[in-house]
Design a protein around this motif. Sequence first.
Motif, PDB file in Angstrom:
ATOM      1  N   THR A   1     -42.966  59.986   4.476  1.00 18.27           N
ATOM      2  CA  THR A   1     -42.396  58.965   5.340  1.00 18.27           C
ATOM      3  C   THR A   1     -43.419  58.405   6.319  1.00 18.27           C
ATOM      4  N   THR A   2     -44.588  59.036   6.400  1.00 18.57           N
ATOM      5  CA  THR A   2     -45.617  58.600   7.338  1.00 18.57           C
ATOM      6  C   THR A   2     -46.957  58.459   6.617  1.00 18.57           C
ATOM      7  N   VAL A   3     -47.917  57.894   7.338  1.00 21.68           N
ATOM      8  CA  VAL A   3     -49.270  57.765   6.808  1.00 21.68           C
ATOM      9  C   VAL A   3     -50.189  58.643   7.658  1.00 21.68           C
ATOM     10  N   ASP A   4     -51.006  59.440   6.996  1.00 18.19           N
ATOM     11  CA  ASP A   4     -51.921  60.337   7.686  1.00 18.19           C
ATOM     12  C   ASP A   4     -53.354  59.886   7.454  1.00 18.19           C
ATOM     13  N   HIS A   5     -54.183  59.988   8.490  1.00 18.38           N
ATOM     14  CA  HIS A   5     -55.611  59.691   8.367  1.00 18.38           C
ATOM     15  C   HIS A   5     -56.339  60.965   7.994  1.00 18.38           C
TER      16      HIS A   5
ATOM     17  N   GLY B   1     -63.264  59.020  14.539  1.00 11.88           N
ATOM     18  CA  GLY B   1     -63.977  57.897  13.934  1.00 11.88           C
ATOM     19  C   GLY B   1     -63.409  57.406  12.623  1.00 11.88           C
ATOM     20  N   GLY B   2     -62.320  57.988  12.146  1.00 14.13           N
ATOM     21  CA  GLY B   2     -61.708  57.538  10.902  1.00 14.13           C
ATOM     22  C   GLY B   2     -60.937  56.250  11.122  1.00 14.13           C
ATOM     23  N   GLY B   3     -60.960  55.383  10.148  1.00 14.94           N
ATOM     24  CA  GLY B   3     -60.307  54.082  10.300  1.00 14.94           C
ATOM     25  C   GLY B   3     -59.106  53.913   9.395  1.00 14.94           C
ATOM     26  N   ASP B   4     -58.479  52.752   9.527  1.00 20.91           N
ATOM     27  CA  ASP B   4     -57.356  52.374   8.674  1.00 20.91           C
ATOM     28  C   ASP B   4     -57.918  51.769   7.391  1.00 20.91           C
ATOM     29  N   THR B   5     -58.309  52.631   6.454  1.00 24.00           N
ATOM     30  CA  THR B   5     -58.850  52.170   5.177  1.00 24.00           C
ATOM     31  C   THR B   5     -58.108  52.869   4.046  1.00 24.00           C
ATOM     32  N   TRP B   6     -58.206  52.306   2.850  1.00 19.26           N
ATOM     33  CA  TRP B   6     -57.559  52.895   1.676  1.00 19.26           C
ATOM     34  C   TRP B   6     -58.077  54.310   1.420  1.00 19.26           C
ATOM     35  N   LEU B   7     -59.370  54.527   1.629  1.00 13.71           N
ATOM     36  CA  LEU B   7     -59.965  55.825   1.293  1.00 13.71           C
ATOM     37  C   LEU B   7     -59.794  56.868   2.390  1.00 13.71           C
ATOM     38  N   ASN B   8     -59.299  56.466   3.567  1.00 10.11           N
ATOM     39  CA  ASN B   8     -59.124  57.413   4.668  1.00 10.11           C
ATOM     40  C   ASN B   8     -57.656  57.679   4.990  1.00 10.11           C
ATOM     41  N   THR B   9     -56.730  57.071   4.276  1.00  5.57           N
ATOM     42  CA  THR B   9     -55.319  57.265   4.576  1.00  5.57           C
ATOM     43  C   THR B   9     -54.559  57.724   3.339  1.00  5.57           C
ATOM     44  N   VAL B  10     -53.573  58.586   3.577  1.00 10.26           N
ATOM     45  CA  VAL B  10     -52.719  59.092   2.505  1.00 10.26           C
ATOM     46  C   VAL B  10     -51.281  59.136   3.011  1.00 10.26           C
ATOM     47  N   ALA B  11     -50.340  59.091   2.086  1.00  8.19           N
ATOM     48  CA  ALA B  11     -48.933  59.255   2.440  1.00  8.19           C
ATOM     49  C   ALA B  11     -48.703  60.728   2.765  1.00  8.19           C
ATOM     50  N   SER B  12     -47.830  60.976   3.752  1.00  3.50           N
ATOM     51  CA  SER B  12     -47.594  62.348   4.193  1.00  3.50           C
ATOM     52  C   SER B  12     -46.169  62.496   4.680  1.00  3.50           C
ATOM     53  N   CYS B  13     -45.629  63.707   4.527  1.00  7.44           N
ATOM     54  CA  CYS B  13     -44.330  63.986   5.139  1.00  7.44           C
ATOM     55  C   CYS B  13     -44.583  64.264   6.620  1.00  7.44           C
TER      56      CYS B  13
END
Length: 168
Positions: free
Chosen positions: A92-96, A103-115
């Motif tokens: 239900t959420t997005v995790d970095h 220093g992590g950003g909002d990118t495809w390779l740094n974010t995953v779906a997470s409960c």
Amino acid sequence: MRETLVLNASFEPLSTVTLRRAVVLVLQDKAVVEQAHPRLRVRASAVDVPLPRVIRLCRYVRVPFRRQAPWSRRGVLVRDRHRCAYCGGRATTVDHVVPRSHGGGDTWLNTVASCAEDNHRKADRTPEQAGMRLLNAPFEPSPSDALLLALGPSAARDLPDWLTPRAA
């Protein structure tokens, strides 16, 4: 609301539109139905049109080249099919992966779906620091794959093989 995939005249995926908009495009002879919902039709006194699942524009529309799909929270959830990257449960959420505070950003390779539970347990740490492992590595979908994934798993399953997105 159901979505209809719009293909360019060259069969490239362009966007998704509502069923209402798709029917209007077909009735105005601006598009043709490439794939319809089985047994579902739009009927009126002088109209009988199959309910479109995929339509193709009659005229080619020039689109500026897009090298990558734009990142969004919804896009990450759709890409990961609403499955938690840590436990496989409903996300239900997005995790970095690398927290923004590190220093992590909002990118495809740094974010995953997470409960929510795993997102809270991981907190402001990397998966290694939290003792958690990713079930699937994040990836960057192409713009056309992002469109097809946005249709959802049931709609994508019914599409022709030449339109099916690549498995990640």
